[in-house]
Write a protein that holds these residues in place. Structure first.
Motif, mmCIF file in Angstrom:
data_model
loop_
_atom_site.group_PDB
_atom_site.id
_atom_site.type_symbol
_atom_site.label_atom_id
_atom_site.label_comp_id
_atom_site.label_asym_id
_atom_site.label_seq_id
_atom_site.Cartn_x
_atom_site.Cartn_y
_atom_site.Cartn_z
ATOM 1 N N TYR A 1 0.580 3.014 -25.509
ATOM 2 C CA TYR A 1 1.458 3.965 -24.829
ATOM 3 C C TYR A 1 0.666 4.549 -23.664
ATOM 4 O O TYR A 1 -0.392 5.156 -23.853
ATOM 5 C CB TYR A 1 1.913 5.047 -25.801
ATOM 6 N N MET A 2 1.196 4.364 -22.479
ATOM 7 C CA MET A 2 0.432 4.693 -21.281
ATOM 8 C C MET A 2 1.332 5.176 -20.167
ATOM 9 O O MET A 2 2.556 5.157 -20.300
ATOM 10 C CB MET A 2 -0.368 3.467 -20.834
ATOM 11 N N ALA A 3 0.707 5.623 -19.096
ATOM 12 C CA ALA A 3 1.420 5.988 -17.873
ATOM 13 C C ALA A 3 0.632 5.412 -16.703
ATOM 14 O O ALA A 3 -0.588 5.605 -16.628
ATOM 15 C CB ALA A 3 1.526 7.505 -17.734
ATOM 16 N N PRO A 4 1.276 4.701 -15.803
ATOM 17 C CA PRO A 4 0.552 4.118 -14.676
ATOM 18 C C PRO A 4 0.028 5.155 -13.685
ATOM 19 O O PRO A 4 -0.673 4.810 -12.744
ATOM 20 C CB PRO A 4 1.572 3.182 -14.029
ATOM 21 N N SER A 5 0.338 6.425 -13.922
ATOM 22 C CA SER A 5 -0.186 7.492 -13.071
ATOM 23 C C SER A 5 -1.321 8.274 -13.730
ATOM 24 O O SER A 5 -1.864 9.194 -13.131
ATOM 25 C CB SER A 5 0.943 8.465 -12.708
ATOM 26 N N SER A 6 -1.704 7.910 -14.947
ATOM 27 C CA SER A 6 -2.719 8.663 -15.689
ATOM 28 C C SER A 6 -4.131 8.201 -15.342
ATOM 29 O O SER A 6 -4.475 7.035 -15.544
ATOM 30 C CB SER A 6 -2.487 8.484 -17.192
ATOM 31 N N PRO A 7 -4.989 9.122 -14.889
ATOM 32 C CA PRO A 7 -6.372 8.722 -14.601
ATOM 33 C C PRO A 7 -7.126 8.329 -15.869
ATOM 34 O O PRO A 7 -8.010 7.479 -15.834
ATOM 35 C CB PRO A 7 -6.979 9.963 -13.948
ATOM 36 N N TRP A 8 -6.776 8.947 -16.985
ATOM 37 C CA TRP A 8 -7.453 8.628 -18.246
ATOM 38 C C TRP A 8 -7.059 7.225 -18.710
ATOM 39 O O TRP A 8 -7.892 6.483 -19.239
ATOM 40 C CB TRP A 8 -7.127 9.681 -19.304
ATOM 41 N N THR A 9 -5.797 6.873 -18.497
ATOM 42 C CA THR A 9 -5.367 5.511 -18.803
ATOM 43 C C THR A 9 -6.135 4.533 -17.919
ATOM 44 O O THR A 9 -6.625 3.505 -18.397
ATOM 45 C CB THR A 9 -3.848 5.368 -18.596
ATOM 46 N N TYR A 10 -6.249 4.856 -16.642
ATOM 47 C CA TYR A 10 -6.996 4.007 -15.715
ATOM 48 C C TYR A 10 -8.438 3.807 -16.183
ATOM 49 O O TYR A 10 -8.951 2.678 -16.220
ATOM 50 C CB TYR A 10 -6.969 4.618 -14.304
ATOM 51 N N LEU A 11 -9.111 4.895 -16.557
ATOM 52 C CA LEU A 11 -10.518 4.804 -16.954
ATOM 53 C C LEU A 11 -10.721 3.940 -18.201
ATOM 54 O O LEU A 11 -11.774 3.328 -18.369
ATOM 55 C CB LEU A 11 -11.105 6.196 -17.179
ATOM 56 N N GLY A 12 -9.724 3.875 -19.075
ATOM 57 C CA GLY A 12 -9.879 3.109 -20.304
ATOM 58 C C GLY A 12 -9.242 1.730 -20.283
ATOM 59 O O GLY A 12 -9.458 0.949 -21.209
ATOM 60 N N HIS A 13 -8.460 1.438 -19.269
ATOM 61 C CA HIS A 13 -7.632 0.226 -19.278
ATOM 62 C C HIS A 13 -8.440 -1.064 -19.455
ATOM 63 O O HIS A 13 -8.160 -1.857 -20.364
ATOM 64 C CB HIS A 13 -6.793 0.160 -18.002
ATOM 65 N N ALA A 14 -9.410 -1.299 -18.618
ATOM 66 C CA ALA A 14 -10.184 -2.546 -18.699
ATOM 67 C C ALA A 14 -10.960 -2.621 -20.006
ATOM 68 O O ALA A 14 -11.035 -3.682 -20.640
ATOM 69 C CB ALA A 14 -11.124 -2.665 -17.506
ATOM 70 N N ARG A 15 -11.539 -1.490 -20.439
ATOM 71 C CA ARG A 15 -12.280 -1.484 -21.704
ATOM 72 C C ARG A 15 -11.367 -1.803 -22.873
ATOM 73 O O ARG A 15 -11.742 -2.561 -23.770
ATOM 74 C CB ARG A 15 -12.943 -0.117 -21.927
ATOM 75 N N PHE A 16 -10.164 -1.237 -22.869
ATOM 76 C CA PHE A 16 -9.230 -1.529 -23.949
ATOM 77 C C PHE A 16 -8.870 -3.007 -23.963
ATOM 78 O O PHE A 16 -8.821 -3.642 -25.028
ATOM 79 C CB PHE A 16 -7.974 -0.660 -23.821
ATOM 80 N N GLY A 17 -8.640 -3.577 -22.791
ATOM 81 C CA GLY A 17 -8.330 -4.998 -22.710
ATOM 82 C C GLY A 17 -9.449 -5.853 -23.284
ATOM 83 O O GLY A 17 -9.201 -6.816 -24.019
ATOM 84 N N GLU A 18 -10.690 -5.500 -22.973
ATOM 85 C CA GLU A 18 -11.840 -6.243 -23.489
ATOM 86 C C GLU A 18 -11.961 -6.079 -25.008
ATOM 87 O O GLU A 18 -12.242 -7.042 -25.727
ATOM 88 C CB GLU A 18 -13.122 -5.771 -22.789
#
Length: 193
Positions: free
Chosen positions: A8-25
């Motif tokens: 569950y995310m928002a494309p405007s969230s900086p916290w989502t941005y900071l974790g996105h690549a790490r979560f994918g990995e």
């Protein structure tokens, strides 16, 4: 048994941005499938006790910037702390993600997050959405956004039902993990299966 993590995310969230690549990995390493679920935090916050950024106390707003800078430096992830187009209406970008083929959603979400937080692009602008969508397997952004609108509403209701209250939230086997700073726990949960 298949491992499925709801994101569950928002494309405007900086916290989502900071974790996105790490979560994918983390998901890739643990053989997990990620279901990307953008939701409307503007609808969730009033029901969960959260406040939109503009309504938070000045001290909290100032500290948020300090923490974003710290986390960006700690993770080695470039971030513009106060991008030109923030706050932004993230609904069109969310609907674009949900209207895209499921296999493209994670990469598309990452591109939209980076566009806002590193390129200072306006992710509410139809031309920006069309350009990013086309690069990620969505040639007709307008059609995808229209198709994603009812899904966006449904995902928001689902998030409320499941107890989601902030972005990002990772949910695995009905266990909720809120915030990119909880990714170590997500990793452990996925590793345990």
């Amino acid at each position: 048994m298949q491992k499925i993590a709801d994101y569950y995310m928002a494309p405007s969230s900086p916290w989502t941005y900071l974790g996105h690549a790490r979560f994918g990995e983390i998901a890739r390493r643990n053989g997990a499938t990620v279901r990307v679920k953008p939701v409307d935090y503007g609808a969730i916050f009033p029901q969960s006790g959260g406040l939109p950024l503009a309504k938070r106390a000045p001290q909290r707003q100032a500290y948020r910037l300090v923490e974003l800078k710290r986390w960006g430096e700690h993770l080695g992830v470039p971030i513009t702390l106060q991008p030109k187009h923030f706050p932004v209406n993230a609904t069109p970008a969310s609907c674009l993600i949900l209207g895209a083929p499921e296999a493209q959603r994670f990469l598309l979400a990452g591109a939209l997050l980076a566009a806002l937080w590193t390129e200072e692009a306006d992710i509410a602008d139809p031309a920006t959405l069309a350009r990013i969508g086309a690069r990620h397997g969505v040639p007709e952004a307008g059609t995808a956004i229209a198709a994603g609108e009812p899904v966006f509403r449904a995902m928001t209701e689902e998030a409320l039902t499941r107890g989601v209250f902030g972005a990002p939230t990772y949910l695995y086997r009905d266990e909720l993990f809120w915030g990119q700073d909880r990714l170590e726990f997500v990793d452990r949960a996925l590793a345990r299966g």
